[in-house]
Scaffold this motif. Structure first.
Motif, mmCIF file in Angstrom:
data_model
loop_
_atom_site.group_PDB
_atom_site.id
_atom_site.type_symbol
_atom_site.label_atom_id
_atom_site.label_comp_id
_atom_site.label_asym_id
_atom_site.label_seq_id
_atom_site.Cartn_x
_atom_site.Cartn_y
_atom_site.Cartn_z
ATOM 1 N N ASP A 1 41.750 33.848 36.499
ATOM 2 C CA ASP A 1 40.808 34.715 35.793
ATOM 3 C C ASP A 1 41.558 35.972 35.337
ATOM 4 O O ASP A 1 41.889 36.826 36.158
ATOM 5 C CB ASP A 1 39.651 35.085 36.735
ATOM 6 N N PRO A 2 41.828 36.083 34.014
ATOM 7 C CA PRO A 2 42.685 37.191 33.563
ATOM 8 C C PRO A 2 42.084 38.570 33.828
ATOM 9 O O PRO A 2 42.816 39.546 33.951
ATOM 10 C CB PRO A 2 42.847 36.931 32.059
ATOM 11 N N THR A 3 40.755 38.622 33.947
ATOM 12 C CA THR A 3 40.117 39.928 34.172
ATOM 13 C C THR A 3 40.354 40.436 35.599
ATOM 14 O O THR A 3 40.084 41.584 35.903
ATOM 15 C CB THR A 3 38.593 39.874 33.913
ATOM 16 N N LYS A 4 40.827 39.561 36.474
ATOM 17 C CA LYS A 4 41.044 39.970 37.869
ATOM 18 C C LYS A 4 42.520 40.248 38.182
ATOM 19 O O LYS A 4 42.851 40.614 39.307
ATOM 20 C CB LYS A 4 40.522 38.875 38.814
ATOM 21 N N ILE A 5 43.388 40.075 37.191
ATOM 22 C CA ILE A 5 44.827 40.216 37.467
ATOM 23 C C ILE A 5 45.214 41.664 37.733
ATOM 24 O O ILE A 5 45.947 41.966 38.677
ATOM 25 C CB ILE A 5 45.655 39.630 36.297
ATOM 26 N N GLU A 6 44.705 42.573 36.912
ATOM 27 C CA GLU A 6 45.175 43.961 36.984
ATOM 28 C C GLU A 6 44.988 44.563 38.374
ATOM 29 O O GLU A 6 45.848 45.282 38.876
ATOM 30 C CB GLU A 6 44.484 44.814 35.924
ATOM 31 N N LYS A 7 43.866 44.229 39.005
ATOM 32 C CA LYS A 7 43.590 44.784 40.346
ATOM 33 C C LYS A 7 44.615 44.337 41.386
ATOM 34 O O LYS A 7 44.783 44.971 42.420
ATOM 35 C CB LYS A 7 42.191 44.342 40.811
ATOM 36 N N ALA A 8 45.284 43.211 41.129
ATOM 37 C CA ALA A 8 46.235 42.659 42.107
ATOM 38 C C ALA A 8 47.654 43.200 41.914
ATOM 39 O O ALA A 8 48.547 42.912 42.710
ATOM 40 C CB ALA A 8 46.237 41.134 42.013
ATOM 41 N N ILE A 9 47.859 43.962 40.858
ATOM 42 C CA ILE A 9 49.209 44.467 40.553
ATOM 43 C C ILE A 9 49.536 45.660 41.455
ATOM 44 O O ILE A 9 48.704 46.556 41.653
ATOM 45 C CB ILE A 9 49.310 44.853 39.058
ATOM 46 N N THR A 10 50.744 45.644 42.027
ATOM 47 C CA THR A 10 51.242 46.762 42.838
ATOM 48 C C THR A 10 52.621 47.148 42.294
ATOM 49 O O THR A 10 53.157 46.458 41.419
ATOM 50 C CB THR A 10 51.405 46.358 44.324
ATOM 51 N N PRO A 11 53.221 48.217 42.821
ATOM 52 C CA PRO A 11 54.582 48.561 42.356
ATOM 53 C C PRO A 11 55.611 47.461 42.624
ATOM 54 O O PRO A 11 56.683 47.446 42.024
ATOM 55 C CB PRO A 11 54.916 49.815 43.164
ATOM 56 N N ARG A 12 55.293 46.519 43.522
ATOM 57 C CA ARG A 12 56.234 45.427 43.832
ATOM 58 C C ARG A 12 56.054 44.204 42.939
ATOM 59 O O ARG A 12 56.844 43.259 43.009
ATOM 60 C CB ARG A 12 56.037 44.987 45.283
ATOM 61 N N THR A 13 55.005 44.180 42.149
ATOM 62 C CA THR A 13 54.747 43.002 41.312
ATOM 63 C C THR A 13 55.834 42.855 40.241
ATOM 64 O O THR A 13 56.146 43.816 39.536
ATOM 65 C CB THR A 13 53.377 43.120 40.605
ATOM 66 N N LYS A 14 56.391 41.641 40.165
ATOM 67 C CA LYS A 14 57.439 41.390 39.161
ATOM 68 C C LYS A 14 56.973 40.482 38.032
ATOM 69 O O LYS A 14 57.469 40.562 36.921
ATOM 70 C CB LYS A 14 58.638 40.709 39.839
#
Ligand SMILES: *Cc1c(COP(=O)(O)O)cnc(C)c1O
Length: 365
Positions: free
Chosen positions: A113-126
């Motif tokens: 679900d693309p609308t839920k991706i942003e919330k899962a991003i952290t400074p470690r996300t590559k």
């Protein structure tokens, strides 16, 4: 009537002469490793997909693994992906000691679900690995936009979607890198394991080609990085070449079989949803029923083979217990794993076979 879930024998009988001739040529030449069929296949599929580079490899899993290696993914990195997929998608992340971070799926398409991706991003996300489940692509316009905003790479796990289209473009060309599989049961399969990586970036392509052959540099015993043996066999390339000649027609046949199922079944069970601007190659034709287990048993008693993709979402797998997820974290995926059921699907299904399957499902409902 002897029903197969995927009838590979019928396919072989249909193309036997061409496949046998292709394989015999490889055996006569005896260039079993990186023979001329490898280049021929890479050129043919690269042209079909529309990317500058097409790099064959030993499996779909190796395709994903080689790409993550090329991006330098390792300990401490996070990769966002879906919990509703085959284990390979997230296994390769964990093998590199990076962390798979799951995001729940869209209840209509079963893709991330693309609308839920942003919330899962952290400074470690590559990066993000999206999966084109059952043959329908994920929503790459939205996924690529989030990735661009946060400086992430996007990999398309196209193991189930080779040949399907999204907004007029072909799967495997929709993000930074596309990875597919030629496992026999995939829409375009070989007679063992095989895979391919598609991309436009020249320097990444060089690194992937090197990693595929033990980190090779300019010549054979010049090793410039730590790599692996990730090559595709020439014999398998010959099989894919023979089948690929028929693949455009097979895609059409898969699509008409899917349409036939949907016409017959849409009142009895929940049938798959194809979004506007998308096509599918129908790696699976999956229906949903709240009485899934009883339906599967009923069909089994009628000698109709079915399969469950997938009975347990990845965040609940023992292999990922260390990630600390729990039941209830991804409710859409969890509910789907209880209700989904894949029916026989391949280009050689006969009308009377589909009528029999449809009739039995209606009888149950
Ligand atoms: C099959 C599959 C893979 C792995 O491909 P192999 O060729 O079997 O290694 C990866 N991801 C998905 C979604 C798959 O269905």
């Amino acid at each position: 009537m002897k029903l197969e879930f995927i009838d590979l024998k019928r396919q072989y009988e249909t193309y036997k002469n061409e496949i046998d001739a292709r394989m015999q040529k490889v055996i006569s030449n005896s260039a079993f490793i990186m023979g001329p069929e490898i280049k021929e296949l890479e050129e043919a599929l690269g042209k079909f997909v529309g990317t500058k580079h097409a790099i064959s490899c030993a499996s779909g899993t190796d395709a994903l693994f080689l790409v993550l290696l090329a991006y330098g993914v390792g300990e401490g990195d996070e990769i966002i992906t879906t919990p509703f997929t085959f284990i390979a998608t997230s296994e390769v992340i964990a093998l590199l000691k990076a962390k798979p971070v799951f995001v729940d799926i869209d209840p209509q398409t079963y893709n991330i679900d693309p609308t839920k991706i942003e919330k899962a991003i952290t400074p470690r996300t590559k990066g993000i690995i999206a999966v084109n489940l059952f043959g329908q692509c994920a929503d790459y316009d939205q996924i690529n936009a989030v990735a661009k905003k946060h400086g992430l790479f996007v990999i398309e796990d196209a193991a189930q979607s080779f040949g399907s289209e999204y907004q007029g473009r072909r799967s495997c060309s929709l993000s930074d890198v596309g990875c597919t599989s030629f496992f026999p049961a995939k829409p375009l399969g070989c007679f063992g394991d095989g895979g391919m990586i598609f991309l436009n970036d020249d320097s990444k392509a060089d690194v992937i080609r090197s990693l595929r052959v033990h980190g090779m540099g300019k010549d054979k015993y010049d090793n410039v990085r730590i790599g692996m043996n990730g090559r595709m066999d020439t014999l398998q390339a010959a099989v894919v070449l023979a089948k690929f000649a028929h693949y455009p027609q097979e895609i059409k046949d898969r699509q008409s079989k899917a349409q036939y199922y949907t016409q017959g079944l849409s009142k009895a069970v929940k049938t798959p949803h194809l979004k506007d601007g998308y096509t599918s190659v129908w790696a699976q034709y999956s229906v949903c029923s709240p009485r899934r287990d009883d339906l599967q048993k009923f069909l089994k008693d009628a000698a109709i083979p079915t399969a469950i993709h997938y009975p347990m979402p990845l965040h609940l797998q023992k292999a990922f217990a260390h990630l600390g997820y729990k039941k209830g974290d991804f409710p859409v995926s969890e509910k789907l794993s209880q209700e989904i059921l894949a029916l026989p699907m391949h280009p050689f299904l006969k009308n009377e076979e589909q009528d029999f399957i449809i009739g039995k499902i209606k009888e149950f409902s």
